[in-house]
Design a protein around this motif. Structure first.
Motif, PDB file in Angstrom:
ATOM      1  N   PRO A  89      -3.865   1.166 -16.419  1.00 38.60           N
ATOM      2  CA  PRO A  89      -3.609   2.924 -15.998  1.00 38.60           C
ATOM      3  C   PRO A  89      -2.195   3.003 -15.825  1.00 38.60           C
ATOM      4  CG  PRO A  89      -5.681   1.389 -14.085  1.00 38.60           C
ATOM      5  CD  PRO A  89      -4.334   0.322 -15.587  1.00 38.60           C
ATOM      6  N   PHE A  90      -1.883   4.430 -16.283  1.00 40.22           N
ATOM      7  CA  PHE A  90      -1.187   5.139 -15.920  1.00 40.22           C
ATOM      8  C   PHE A  90      -0.076   4.887 -14.486  1.00 40.22           C
ATOM      9  CE2 PHE A  90       1.722   9.040 -16.026  1.00 40.22           C
ATOM     10  CZ  PHE A  90       2.181   8.655 -16.904  1.00 40.22           C
ATOM     11  N   LEU A  91      -1.005   5.259 -13.799  1.00 36.87           N
ATOM     12  CA  LEU A  91      -0.598   5.619 -12.341  1.00 36.87           C
ATOM     13  C   LEU A  91      -0.148   4.145 -11.495  1.00 36.87           C
ATOM     14  CD1 LEU A  91      -0.671   7.024  -9.978  1.00 36.87           C
ATOM     15  CD2 LEU A  91      -3.312   6.042  -8.927  1.00 36.87           C
ATOM     16  N   ASN A  92      -0.568   2.717 -12.411  1.00 37.29           N
ATOM     17  CA  ASN A  92       0.340   1.913 -11.831  1.00 37.29           C
ATOM     18  C   ASN A  92       1.488   1.606 -12.803  1.00 37.29           C
ATOM     19  OD1 ASN A  92       0.043  -0.825 -11.237  1.00 37.29           O
ATOM     20  ND2 ASN A  92       1.487  -1.482 -13.404  1.00 37.29           N
ATOM     21  N   THR A  93       1.183   2.311 -13.622  1.00 38.39           N
ATOM     22  CA  THR A  93       3.013   3.044 -14.204  1.00 38.39           C
ATOM     23  C   THR A  93       3.923   3.342 -13.973  1.00 38.39           C
ATOM     24  OG1 THR A  93       2.097   2.225 -16.412  1.00 38.39           O
ATOM     25  CG2 THR A  93       4.146   3.619 -16.390  1.00 38.39           C
ATOM     26  N   ILE A  94       3.352   4.069 -13.233  1.00 41.67           N
ATOM     27  CA  ILE A  94       4.394   5.291 -12.500  1.00 41.67           C
ATOM     28  C   ILE A  94       4.316   4.874 -11.136  1.00 41.67           C
ATOM     29  CG2 ILE A  94       3.892   7.275 -10.959  1.00 41.67           C
ATOM     30  CD1 ILE A  94       2.522   8.319 -13.034  1.00 41.67           C
ATOM     31  N   LEU A  95       3.560   3.893 -10.095  1.00 28.87           N
ATOM     32  CA  LEU A  95       4.340   3.165  -8.799  1.00 28.87           C
ATOM     33  C   LEU A  95       4.897   2.001  -9.129  1.00 28.87           C
ATOM     34  CD1 LEU A  95       0.326   3.494  -8.020  1.00 28.87           C
ATOM     35  CD2 LEU A  95       2.681   4.567  -6.604  1.00 28.87           C
ATOM     36  N   ILE A  96       5.237   1.355 -10.502  1.00 29.37           N
ATOM     37  CA  ILE A  96       5.963  -0.027 -10.411  1.00 29.37           C
ATOM     38  C   ILE A  96       7.477   0.512 -11.282  1.00 29.37           C
ATOM     39  CG2 ILE A  96       4.352  -1.560 -10.176  1.00 29.37           C
ATOM     40  CD1 ILE A  96       5.112  -1.838 -13.475  1.00 29.37           C
ATOM     41  N   THR A  97       7.469   1.480 -12.111  1.00 30.16           N
ATOM     42  CA  THR A  97       8.369   2.399 -12.759  1.00 30.16           C
ATOM     43  C   THR A  97      10.255   2.316 -11.992  1.00 30.16           C
ATOM     44  OG1 THR A  97       7.186   3.653 -14.262  1.00 30.16           O
ATOM     45  CG2 THR A  97       9.378   4.435 -13.818  1.00 30.16           C
ATOM     46  N   PRO A  98      10.235   2.693 -10.713  1.00 29.95           N
ATOM     47  CA  PRO A  98      11.605   2.865  -9.871  1.00 29.95           C
ATOM     48  C   PRO A  98      11.798   1.482  -9.652  1.00 29.95           C
ATOM     49  CG  PRO A  98       9.646   4.081  -8.497  1.00 29.95           C
ATOM     50  CD  PRO A  98       8.805   3.538  -9.430  1.00 29.95           C
ATOM     51  N   PHE A  99      10.814   0.425 -10.109  1.00 33.45           N
ATOM     52  CA  PHE A  99      11.557  -1.088  -9.834  1.00 33.45           C
ATOM     53  C   PHE A  99      11.941  -1.179 -10.865  1.00 33.45           C
ATOM     54  CE2 PHE A  99       8.437  -1.123  -6.295  1.00 33.45           C
ATOM     55  CZ  PHE A  99       9.214  -1.211  -4.987  1.00 33.45           C
ATOM     56  N   VAL A 100      11.638  -0.629 -12.039  1.00 33.13           N
ATOM     57  CA  VAL A 100      11.892  -1.009 -13.484  1.00 33.13           C
ATOM     58  C   VAL A 100      13.355  -0.697 -14.354  1.00 33.13           C
ATOM     59  CG1 VAL A 100      11.188  -1.149 -15.919  1.00 33.13           C
ATOM     60  CG2 VAL A 100       9.095  -1.615 -14.369  1.00 33.13           C
ATOM     61  N   TYR A 101      13.442   0.968 -13.298  1.00 34.11           N
ATOM     62  CA  TYR A 101      14.434   1.977 -13.439  1.00 34.11           C
ATOM     63  C   TYR A 101      15.014   1.410 -13.513  1.00 34.11           C
ATOM     64  CZ  TYR A 101      16.605   6.183 -14.072  1.00 34.11           C
ATOM     65  OH  TYR A 101      18.003   7.050 -14.675  1.00 34.11           O
ATOM     66  N   LEU A 102      15.372   0.480 -12.036  1.00 35.36           N
ATOM     67  CA  LEU A 102      16.529  -0.178 -11.138  1.00 35.36           C
ATOM     68  C   LEU A 102      16.817  -1.268 -11.905  1.00 35.36           C
ATOM     69  CD1 LEU A 102      15.979   0.867  -7.897  1.00 35.36           C
ATOM     70  CD2 LEU A 102      17.668   1.537  -8.810  1.00 35.36           C
ATOM     71  N   HIS A 103      16.276  -1.801 -13.100  1.00 35.48           N
ATOM     72  CA  HIS A 103      16.160  -3.264 -13.931  1.00 35.48           C
ATOM     73  C   HIS A 103      16.194  -4.787 -12.224  1.00 35.48           C
ATOM     74  CE1 HIS A 103      17.908  -1.436 -17.030  1.00 35.48           C
ATOM     75  NE2 HIS A 103      18.488  -0.792 -16.704  1.00 35.48           N
ATOM     76  N   ALA A 153      -3.136  -4.617  -6.215  1.00 36.72           N
ATOM     77  CA  ALA A 153      -2.203  -4.156  -4.464  1.00 36.72           C
ATOM     78  C   ALA A 153      -2.466  -3.599  -3.972  1.00 36.72           C
ATOM     79  CB  ALA A 153      -0.822  -4.997  -5.426  1.00 36.72           C
ATOM     80  N   PHE A 154      -1.944  -2.517  -5.014  1.00 32.76           N
ATOM     81  CA  PHE A 154      -2.258  -0.697  -4.818  1.00 32.76           C
ATOM     82  C   PHE A 154      -3.874  -0.642  -4.379  1.00 32.76           C
ATOM     83  CE2 PHE A 154       2.184  -0.641  -7.165  1.00 32.76           C
ATOM     84  CZ  PHE A 154       2.788  -0.353  -5.584  1.00 32.76           C
ATOM     85  N   ALA A 155      -4.816  -1.028  -5.535  1.00 30.13           N
ATOM     86  CA  ALA A 155      -5.955  -0.061  -5.375  1.00 30.13           C
ATOM     87  C   ALA A 155      -6.534  -0.763  -4.300  1.00 30.13           C
ATOM     88  CB  ALA A 155      -6.877  -0.686  -6.597  1.00 30.13           C
ATOM     89  N   SER A 156      -6.360  -2.535  -4.038  1.00 28.46           N
ATOM     90  CA  SER A 156      -6.562  -2.947  -2.647  1.00 28.46           C
ATOM     91  C   SER A 156      -6.492  -1.960  -1.086  1.00 28.46           C
ATOM     92  CB  SER A 156      -6.576  -3.996  -2.005  1.00 28.46           C
ATOM     93  OG  SER A 156      -6.769  -4.565  -3.563  1.00 28.46           O
ATOM     94  N   ILE A 157      -5.331  -1.263  -0.801  1.00 31.00           N
ATOM     95  CA  ILE A 157      -4.323  -1.269   0.496  1.00 31.00           C
ATOM     96  C   ILE A 157      -5.457   0.360   0.376  1.00 31.00           C
ATOM     97  CG2 ILE A 157      -2.642  -0.206  -0.912  1.00 31.00           C
ATOM     98  CD1 ILE A 157      -3.232  -1.378   3.282  1.00 31.00           C
ATOM     99  N   PHE A 158      -4.894   0.970  -0.937  1.00 32.04           N
ATOM    100  CA  PHE A 158      -5.886   2.637  -0.984  1.00 32.04           C
ATOM    101  C   PHE A 158      -7.264   2.386  -0.507  1.00 32.04           C
ATOM    102  CE2 PHE A 158      -2.437   3.439  -3.855  1.00 32.04           C
ATOM    103  CZ  PHE A 158      -1.683   3.743  -2.913  1.00 32.04           C
ATOM    104  N   LEU A 159      -7.432   1.523  -1.139  1.00 30.94           N
ATOM    105  CA  LEU A 159      -9.535   1.667  -0.740  1.00 30.94           C
ATOM    106  C   LEU A 159      -9.171   1.075   0.639  1.00 30.94           C
ATOM    107  CD1 LEU A 159     -11.955   1.838  -2.520  1.00 30.94           C
ATOM    108  CD2 LEU A 159     -11.642  -0.494  -2.560  1.00 30.94           C
ATOM    109  N   PHE A 185      -7.080   7.639  -6.346  1.00 30.91           N
ATOM    110  CA  PHE A 185      -5.901   6.682  -6.930  1.00 30.91           C
ATOM    111  C   PHE A 185      -6.416   4.908  -6.960  1.00 30.91           C
ATOM    112  CE2 PHE A 185      -2.192   8.611  -5.104  1.00 30.91           C
ATOM    113  CZ  PHE A 185      -1.678  10.090  -5.470  1.00 30.91           C
ATOM    114  N   SER A 186      -6.924   4.642  -6.037  1.00 30.80           N
ATOM    115  CA  SER A 186      -7.959   2.782  -5.984  1.00 30.80           C
ATOM    116  C   SER A 186      -8.781   3.205  -7.092  1.00 30.80           C
ATOM    117  CB  SER A 186      -8.569   2.796  -4.902  1.00 30.80           C
ATOM    118  OG  SER A 186      -9.519   3.413  -4.775  1.00 30.80           O
ATOM    119  N   LEU A 187      -9.823   4.404  -7.285  1.00 32.15           N
ATOM    120  CA  LEU A 187     -10.376   4.367  -8.932  1.00 32.15           C
ATOM    121  C   LEU A 187      -9.608   3.905 -10.199  1.00 32.15           C
ATOM    122  CD1 LEU A 187     -13.101   4.193  -9.446  1.00 32.15           C
ATOM    123  CD2 LEU A 187     -13.569   6.540  -9.216  1.00 32.15           C
TER     124      LEU A 187
END
Length: 497
Positions: A89-103, A153-159, A185-187
């Motif tokens: 999911p692209f939403l997961n990409t958005i949510l983890i990108t800050p960590f990847v951007y900061l290496h 992890a994200f989907a579970s807490i959202f749901l 978001f969870s969906l």
């Protein structure tokens, strides 16, 4: 429990969750699905946050992705822009990108530990029982799923937040609006959540007609039905507009497995629920859930009318449907991650069961088997956490060893090695396939480059009868540096082509 202890226990639980995450060596824990999600984030960053795909350092040499491991691993297609259609999911990409951007990729794992704690704390606030932390940590596979699969992890807490706020009390406050947004978001994060929403829609539709004479209940049913319809509409419409598919690319990538009705389906179900493919399924990992089923089938005092019995039946139906429609046997995890988003149901059911209604030898027998099941789950958890660390240690050992004399290009033909290269996929061109074919088709692009071939000793390349092996063994530009790892013996050839 005293107020001071009520504050100390959740904090202590967070420290333990983070400590276990650190124990698993998160820097080198990325492989398979978790690695692909990172590569999707890198691609988004490299393309100025304007396009989706999977990052492939070797694309300049191999523009058609003929030797890209993850294309073959997920059977992916190329979109109109010449990039691979991202499977996650692209939403997961958005949510983890800050960590990847900061290496700081390991931050994604620590985030998983924090979300695990947050979900556990939410359940604790509902149950008011401090021991619920112990149940979630030691007797379920949730922590390892949260650490390894960011989308889960994200989907579970959202749901969980949605089910315990709006669905419990369907009003239209700010908090309810946030919970509905989280439900959407969870969906988008996990396709199996769609099954829950469809089931809830059918239940609310039935209750709507049954409760016509009861105004308060009728209004609540209308609100819930409206919200679930909105969630489903947003999901379908967005997927259709963006991907030209009503259920999105993740479903399209898995639909062959979902609708496969061959004889091996029985083996898949056994693996999902019990054991198989060198792993344990849901009930094999947490056998105490079998005792929970016995309790609610045969010993619950209010078998038809209680909310607990209804929640139990919803969870049971979900397990059956997910088992039937799962695309594969979830072979890269233990405990079957496909059920993780619905884990709030059995945990709440265990905490609310009325033990006082059961007396005598029956209670003693049930408690005995329940304790045995819980202790077994704790043993499996410790085993899995240790195995997670061992895998990270092996990946780290291989990546660090290769880093001492880095090559321009790596060629592998074994999927286990391709996965073991971890985040090396971000900074190096790694080609997956038969080495003879790779060199033959990419010969012009590889001229003048240092190419390292990595294979297990039993691979064809290490056999004297293989023509490519004969060729490079006589090539003065090839050396054969030893690659001595603690638990894996690997063949290595470093050539300048």
């Amino acid at each position: 429990m005293s107020k001071s202890l009520g504050k100390i226990v959740p904090f202590l639980f967070l420290v333990i969750a983070l400590a276990i995450a650190s124990f698993t060596r998160p820097n080198f824990s990325f492989a398979s699905d978790s690695l692909t999600k990172v590569l999707q984030s890198v691609f988004w960053i490299e393309n100025g946050f304007s396009d989706q795909g999977i990052y492939y350092p070797g694309k300049d040499i191999d523009p058609n992705y003929n030797f890209f491991y993850f294309k073959h691993s997920y059977n992916l297609q190329i979109n109109k822009n010449g990039s691979l259609i991202a499977p996650f999911p692209f939403l997961n990409t958005i949510l983890i990108t800050p960590f990847v951007y900061l290496h700081w990729q390991s931050g994604i794992v620590y985030l998983g530990a924090f979300l695990f704690w947050l979900n556990s704390f939410l359940i604790y606030r509902i149950t008011k029982r401090w021991w619920i932390f112990l149940v979630i940590l030691f007797f379920t596979p949730l922590l390892q799923h949260y650490l390894a699969f960011s989308d889960i992890a994200f989907a579970s807490i959202f749901l969980s937040f949605f089910l315990t706020t709006f669905f419990k009390k369907p009003d239209f406050s700010f908090l309810s609006a946030v919970s509905v947004l989280f439900a959407i978001f969870s969906l988008f994060l996990r396709t199996e959540v769609l099954l829950l929403y469809i089931l809830l829609f059918m239940i609310q539709l039935y209750l709507l007609f049954r409760n016509k004479a009861k105004v308060k209940r009728y209004v609540g049913n209308v609100h819930r039905l409206y919200v679930i319809s909105l969630i489903l509409f947003v999901y379908v419409a967005t997927n259709y507009l963006v991907y030209d598919s009503i259920l999105g690319p993740r479903f399209d990538n898995n639909k062959t497995g979902i609708f496969r009705l061959e004889l091996d389906v029985i083996q898949k179900w056994k693996s999902l629920l019990f054991w198989g493919n060198a792993r344990l399924g849901l009930l094999g990992y947490s056998p105490w859930l079998i005792i929970l089923c016995v309790l609610y089938f045969f010993f619950h005092p209010e078998r038809k009318t209680s909310i607990e019995k209804k929640l139990f039946l919803i969870w049971l139906v979900l397990v059956v449907i997910v088992t039937f429609l799962s695309p594969n046997d979830s072979n890269i995890d233990w405990g079957t991650r496909y059920y993780t988003c619905f884990s709030i149901f059995p945990i709440l059911l265990l905490s609310h069961f009325k033990w006082k209604r059961i007396v005598g030898i029956k209670k003693s027998i049930l408690l005995f088997f329940l304790c045995i099941g819980l202790l077994y789950s704790a043993y499996i958890n410790f085993k899995v956490w240790k195995e997670m660390k061992n895998i990270s240690v092996q990946i780290g050992e291989l990546v660090n060893n290769l880093g001492e004399d880095p090559a321009d290009v790596y060629v592998v033909e074994d999927p286990a090695i391709a996965n073991s290269l971890g985040i090396l996929h971000i900074r190096s061109s790694i080609f997956y396939g038969n080495p003879t074919e790779v060199v033959s088709k990419l010969s012009d692009q590889l001229k003048g480059k240092r190419v390292r071939f990595l294979l297990f000793p039993m691979a064809n390349l290490a056999k004297e009868s293989d023509p490519f092996w004969k060729e490079i063994s006589k090539d003065a530009n090839c050396i054969f540096p030893p690659l001595n790892l603690k638990k894996i013996s690997m063949f290595s050839a470093l050539c300048k082509l």
